[in-house]
Design a protein around this motif. Structure first.
Motif, mmCIF file in Angstrom:
data_model
loop_
_atom_site.group_PDB
_atom_site.id
_atom_site.type_symbol
_atom_site.label_atom_id
_atom_site.label_comp_id
_atom_site.label_asym_id
_atom_site.label_seq_id
_atom_site.Cartn_x
_atom_site.Cartn_y
_atom_site.Cartn_z
ATOM 1 N N LEU A 170 10.855 -33.291 31.937
ATOM 2 C CA LEU A 170 11.466 -33.458 33.253
ATOM 3 C C LEU A 170 11.883 -32.143 33.901
ATOM 4 O O LEU A 170 11.715 -31.981 35.117
ATOM 5 C CB LEU A 170 12.655 -34.416 33.159
ATOM 6 C CG LEU A 170 12.307 -35.867 32.791
ATOM 7 C CD1 LEU A 170 13.559 -36.730 32.770
ATOM 8 C CD2 LEU A 170 11.286 -36.449 33.751
ATOM 9 N N PRO A 171 12.413 -31.176 33.153
ATOM 10 C CA PRO A 171 12.747 -29.897 33.820
ATOM 11 C C PRO A 171 11.537 -29.235 34.472
ATOM 12 O O PRO A 171 11.679 -28.543 35.480
ATOM 13 C CB PRO A 171 13.301 -29.039 32.676
ATOM 14 C CG PRO A 171 13.839 -30.031 31.694
ATOM 15 C CD PRO A 171 12.882 -31.188 31.758
ATOM 16 N N ASN A 172 10.340 -29.467 33.903
ATOM 17 C CA ASN A 172 9.141 -28.887 34.513
ATOM 18 C C ASN A 172 8.828 -29.512 35.864
ATOM 19 O O ASN A 172 8.302 -28.841 36.764
ATOM 20 C CB ASN A 172 7.944 -29.042 33.575
ATOM 21 C CG ASN A 172 8.024 -28.108 32.387
ATOM 22 O OD1 ASN A 172 8.695 -27.076 32.444
ATOM 23 N ND2 ASN A 172 7.350 -28.461 31.300
ATOM 24 N N SER A 206 8.824 -28.741 41.574
ATOM 25 C CA SER A 206 9.001 -29.740 42.643
ATOM 26 C C SER A 206 7.841 -30.728 42.652
ATOM 27 O O SER A 206 7.286 -31.062 43.707
ATOM 28 C CB SER A 206 9.142 -29.065 44.014
ATOM 29 O OG SER A 206 10.285 -28.248 44.052
ATOM 30 N N ALA A 207 7.471 -31.189 41.463
ATOM 31 C CA ALA A 207 6.319 -32.080 41.320
ATOM 32 C C ALA A 207 6.771 -33.521 41.112
ATOM 33 O O ALA A 207 7.877 -33.782 40.626
ATOM 34 C CB ALA A 207 5.455 -31.630 40.143
ATOM 35 N N THR A 208 5.902 -34.443 41.467
ATOM 36 C CA THR A 208 6.158 -35.866 41.280
ATOM 37 C C THR A 208 4.996 -36.484 40.514
ATOM 38 O O THR A 208 3.829 -36.244 40.849
ATOM 39 C CB THR A 208 6.309 -36.589 42.627
ATOM 40 O OG1 THR A 208 7.410 -36.039 43.341
ATOM 41 C CG2 THR A 208 6.530 -38.082 42.439
ATOM 42 N N VAL A 209 5.328 -37.288 39.504
ATOM 43 C CA VAL A 209 4.313 -38.040 38.764
ATOM 44 C C VAL A 209 4.676 -39.513 38.852
ATOM 45 O O VAL A 209 5.819 -39.896 38.577
ATOM 46 C CB VAL A 209 4.243 -37.599 37.286
ATOM 47 C CG1 VAL A 209 3.223 -38.454 36.527
ATOM 48 C CG2 VAL A 209 3.877 -36.130 37.176
#
Length: 318
Positions: A241-243, A248-251
Motif C-alpha cells: 500500500l505505501p507504494n 499516486s496509483a490506483t488498483v
C-alpha cells in the motif's frame, strides 16, 4: 435435451455431451431456445473449480446464451449456469432484446466481453478524454472490444499487447495506436516506449503474474490499473500500500456479476450504447470460432492455449 455436463472438476477432458431433462421454468424465469452459447475464460475456471465462486456437481457450464423465448423475443442473457445446452433458463433482469440486424454471436460478444470492457473503462479506470490506455490481450474477446471502446470514448493513445504478429495486426486494425509483444522481457519499458516515452494513464489487465507487476510500474502518477482476470494462472506479487501512495496509483478489481447490482441499470445502458455503436459501424465484434456443441472440449482447449482471437461460441443446433 442435449447438453454438456461435468461430473468431476478438471480440464477440457471432463466436458461430456449427454442427454438431460428439459429445464423447468420457475415463476418469472425465461426459457430460452439457445441459438448460440458463449464460451469464456471464466468457464474454464469454473470447470476446474478455480473460479471466484465455487460450483457444485453435476454442472452444465455456460453463463450466457442467445436465442428465442417462448413468446418469440430474440434475447441475449446471462445465466447462473446451464448455457451449454439446447435450452436454458434466464432471469428477465439479465436478459436484453437483440436489435434487428445484430446476430447472436455478436450479441454474445457484447454481453460479457463488451460489458466487461465498458465497465472497466467507465467505472474502474474512469477514462478521461485524451488519456492513454493499455489493453492487455488486445485481440481477445474483451481486449478487441476494449480497444474500440477506448477510442470511441476519446482515449488519446491506445496501446494493445498480443502474443503473435497476426494478433498485433488485428489490434492495429481495430484502432490501437501501438502494439507490444505480450512476451516482452521488460513490459514496463515496452509500454513506456509504446506510449512515446511517457508512463501510461490506465491499464486493463487480465493476465496476472509478472505482466501485472510490470504494468503497475509503467503507471504515471494518478494512473489506474483495473484487474479482471488471471489468464496466465499466475498470481501477481502482493501490492504494498505505501507504494500506491508513493506513486499516486490506483488498483481496482472487477467481476462482472457485481455490475448487475449497480443502481441505474448499468449493464443495460452498456448494452444499449454498444448496440448503437454496432449499428452505426463504430464497433465490431471479432468472432473467433463457432463450435458444434459436441466440440466443447476443443473450444476450451483452444481458449486455454490462447491461440484464439475474439469471441468463441457453441452451436447447440449443430
Amino acid at each position: 435435451m442435449r447438453a454438456i455436463q461435468i461430473t468431476e472438476f478438471g480440464g477440457p477432458e471432463v466436458l461430456n455431451l449427454t442427454e438431460l431433462p428439459e429445464p423447468e421454468p420457475g415463476p418469472g424465469d425465461l426459457l430460452v431456445e439457445v441459438e448460440r452459447a458463449g464460451v469464456n475464460y471464466a468457464d474454464t475456471h469454473r470447470v476446474e473449480d478455480t473460479y471466484l465462486s465455487s460450483s457444485g456437481l453435476p454442472l452444465v457450464p455456460g453463463s450466457e446464451v442467445a436465442g428465442r423465448t417462448s413468446d418469440g423475443r430474440r434475447v441475449v442473457a446471462m445465466v447462473d449456469s446451464g448455457g451449454y445446452a439446447e435450452r436454458a433458463l434466464a432471469s428477465p433482469h439479465t436478459a436484453y432484446d437483440i436489435p434487428e440486424g445484430v446476430d447472436a454471436s455478436t450479441a454474445l460478444a457484447l454481453l460479457i466481453q463488451g460489458a466487461t470492457a465498458w465497465v472497466l473503462l467507465r467505472h474502474n479506470v474512469h477514462l478521461a478524454e485524451g488519456e492513454s490506455v493499455v489493453v492487455h490481450a488486445g485481440a481477445g474477446g474483451v481486449g478487441s472490444l476494449a480497444v474500440q471502446l477506448a477510442k470511441a470514448f476519446g482515449a488519446g493513445r491506445v496501446v494493445a499487447t498480443a502474443g503473435s504478429e497476426d494478433k498485433r495486426e488485428l489490434a492495429l486494425e481495430l484502432g490501437a495506436d501501438a502494439v507490444v509483444d505480450s512476451r516482452a522481457d521488460d513490459m514496463t519499458a515496452a509500454l513506456v516506449e509504446a506510449n512515446e516515452g511517457r508512463r501510461v494513464d490506465t491499464v486493463l489487465d487480465m493476465t496476472g503474474g509478472r505482466v501485472t507487476d510490470e504494468s503497475l510500474h509503467a503507471l504515471a502518477p494518478f494512473g489506474r490499473l483495473a484487474f479482471y482476470g488471471m489468464a496466465s494462472r499466475e498470481a501477481p506479487k502482493p501490492i504494498q500500500l505505501p507504494n500506491l501512495m508513493r506513486h499516486s496509483a490506483t488498483v481496482s478489481g472487477m467481476w462482472l456479476p457485481h455490475a448487475f447490482q449497480l443502481p441505474g441499470n448499468v449493464v443495460g445502458r452498456a448494452m444499449a450504447e454498444m448496440f448503437d455503436l454496432v449499428r452505426t459501424g463504430r464497433l465490431r465484434a471479432v468472432l473467433g470460432g463457432d463450435y458444434p456443441l459436441d466440440r466443447a472440449r476443443a473450444a476450451h482447449e483452444d481458449l486455454r492455449s490462447r491461440a484464439t482471437q475474439g469471441k468463441l461460441t457453441l452451436d447447440p443446433t449443430a
